[in-house]
Design an enzyme around this catalytic site. Structure first.
Site, short mmCIF file in Angstrom:
data_model
loop_
_atom_site.label_atom_id
_atom_site.label_comp_id
_atom_site.label_asym_id
_atom_site.label_seq_id
_atom_site.Cartn_x
_atom_site.Cartn_y
_atom_site.Cartn_z
N SER A 1 0.80 -1.24 0.00
CA SER A 1 0.00 0.00 0.00
C SER A 1 0.82 1.28 0.00
CB SER A 1 -0.95 0.01 1.20
OG SER A 1 -2.04 -0.83 0.91
N LYS B 1 0.58 3.32 -3.14
CA LYS B 1 -0.59 4.17 -3.45
C LYS B 1 -0.21 5.65 -3.50
CE LYS B 1 -3.68 0.88 -1.15
NZ LYS B 1 -4.40 0.58 0.11
N TYR C 1 -3.32 -2.67 -10.03
CA TYR C 1 -3.13 -2.47 -8.59
C TYR C 1 -2.29 -3.61 -7.98
CZ TYR C 1 -4.36 -2.45 -3.64
OH TYR C 1 -4.30 -2.49 -2.27
N TYR D 1 -4.90 4.06 7.77
CA TYR D 1 -6.26 3.52 7.90
C TYR D 1 -6.84 3.81 9.28
CZ TYR D 1 -3.95 1.20 4.09
OH TYR D 1 -3.20 0.96 2.98
N1 GLN Z 1 -1.92 -5.58 -1.94
C1 GLN Z 1 -2.48 -5.41 -0.64
C2 GLN Z 1 -3.98 -5.58 -0.66
O1 GLN Z 1 -4.62 -5.03 -1.46
C3 GLN Z 1 -2.13 -4.04 -0.11
C4 GLN Z 1 -2.79 -3.72 1.21
C5 GLN Z 1 -1.91 -2.99 2.16
O2 GLN Z 1 -0.70 -2.93 2.02
N2 GLN Z 1 -2.52 -2.43 3.20
O3 GLN Z 1 -4.55 -6.29 0.09
#
Ligand code: GLN
Length: 308
Positions: A67, A70, A192, A244
């Site tokens: 993530s 992102k 993604y 988050y």
């Molecule tokens: N590739 C992971 C997912 O989509 C990324 C999530 C994360 O790093 N929080 O579940």
């Protein structure tokens, strides 16, 4: 900042704090390939805007972007398409887990912010390129641009593992398609998965995050990577949404913008001063690295990093 010897001693201290916290977490299992990570790894790397480079522990152990990617996909999409991309989503903390689907029903498919999976999948679909490989290639070359020309390859094992198990992310993409926010959910979600599977390490991640700490200008090359206003979007969203449903606690304990990923990395940005990567694959209940959280809290206290 104090002199180099002090920083190195402080990093050793933070490493020990991180190692002690690693035992409280568990590696991610829902992506089977990530379950193979060594939970005892802990590494920290710092890059300062005035040229300082520091590292300790497992700062060169490779991990996948997950993530943290992102932030960089949004950077490239903002650069290509301008701030209008943000009309497609909100920019508010979700209070939900990274892969939550609940609000998409309540909010007509509109993602709560660009850093939860739903928002990030939407952004991935907007990367320049005709298919997932080309889209992620444009992201890889952007990373080279802000990373001293280094090559950033995709870890195929992790990518395949995400493709095999990523039904929840596919559900998010299909939801976005249902509400007309995406044209091609399959392409967006595959992009993604691929961007999340880019391999790097703590040293490289701190380096590519340096422009974020320097108002959009890479302090090494002097190049403007992003307009100041776009950089402000990236960094303020890290502060609001980067961890988050752990983001409020992180603001108290560390107090700087940051982005976490389930491979165990946290990229923290101290505006006008430095970028820091703390890494440790063992995660706490909210999907954030226990070692990285503890190490960053320690560094924040000792270096007086908190913005608050
Ligand atoms: N590739 C992971 C997912 O989509 C990324 C999530 C994360 O790093 N929080 O579940």
């Amino acid at each position: 900042m104090s002199d180099d010897t002090d920083i190195e001693a402080l990093l050793e201290e933070a490493l020990e704090v991180g190692r002690a916290a690693a035992g409280a977490g568990e590696v991610a299992h829902y992506i089977p390939e990530l379950a193979k990570s060594d939970p005892s790894h802990v590494g920290i790397a710092i890059a300062t805007v005035d040229g300082g480079r520091y590292e300790v522990g497992d700062a060169r152990v490779p991990f996948t972007f997950q993530s943290v990617s992102k932030v960089f996909s949004l950077a490239l999409v903002l650069r290509e398409h301008g701030p209008e991309v943000l009309d497609e989503m909100a920019c508010e903390p979700s209070g939900d887990a990274f892969h939550s689907i609940v609000r998409l029903e309540e909010e007509q498919g509109r993602p709560r912010n660009p850093y939860i999976n739903a928002g990030a999948i939407l952004v991935s679909g907007l990367l320049p390129g005709g298919d997932p490989v080309a889209k992620v290639a444009s992201l890889q070359s952007f990373l080279g641009e802000v990373g001293d020309g280094a090559e950033f390859r995709v870890d195929d094992e992790v990518f395949n593992s995400e493709v095999e198990t990523g039904y929840r992310n596919r559900a998010l993409a299909n939801y976005l398609r249902h509400f007309g926010l995406l044209d091609d959910p399959q392409q967006a979600v595959e992009t993604y998965f691929r961007q999340c599977s880019i391999s790097l390490d703590a040293v490289r991640l701190a380096r590519i995050g340096l422009f974020l700490a320097n108002r959009g200008v890479d302090p090494v090359s002097g190049e403007t990577v992003l307009a100041r206003a776009d950089n402000r979007v990236l960094v303020s969203q890290m502060a609001m949404c980067g961890l988050y449903d752990d983001v409020g606690r992180f603001a108290i304990d560390v107090g700087v913008p940051a982005k976490s990923g389930v491979s165990g990395a946290i990229l923290a940005v101290v505006p006008d001063r430095m970028s820091i990567t703390a890494f440790g694959p063992a995660l706490g209940p909210k999907g954030n690295s226990t070692a990285a959280l503890a190490a960053l809290a320690h560094l924040s206290r000792r270096l007086d990093l908190s913005l608050y």
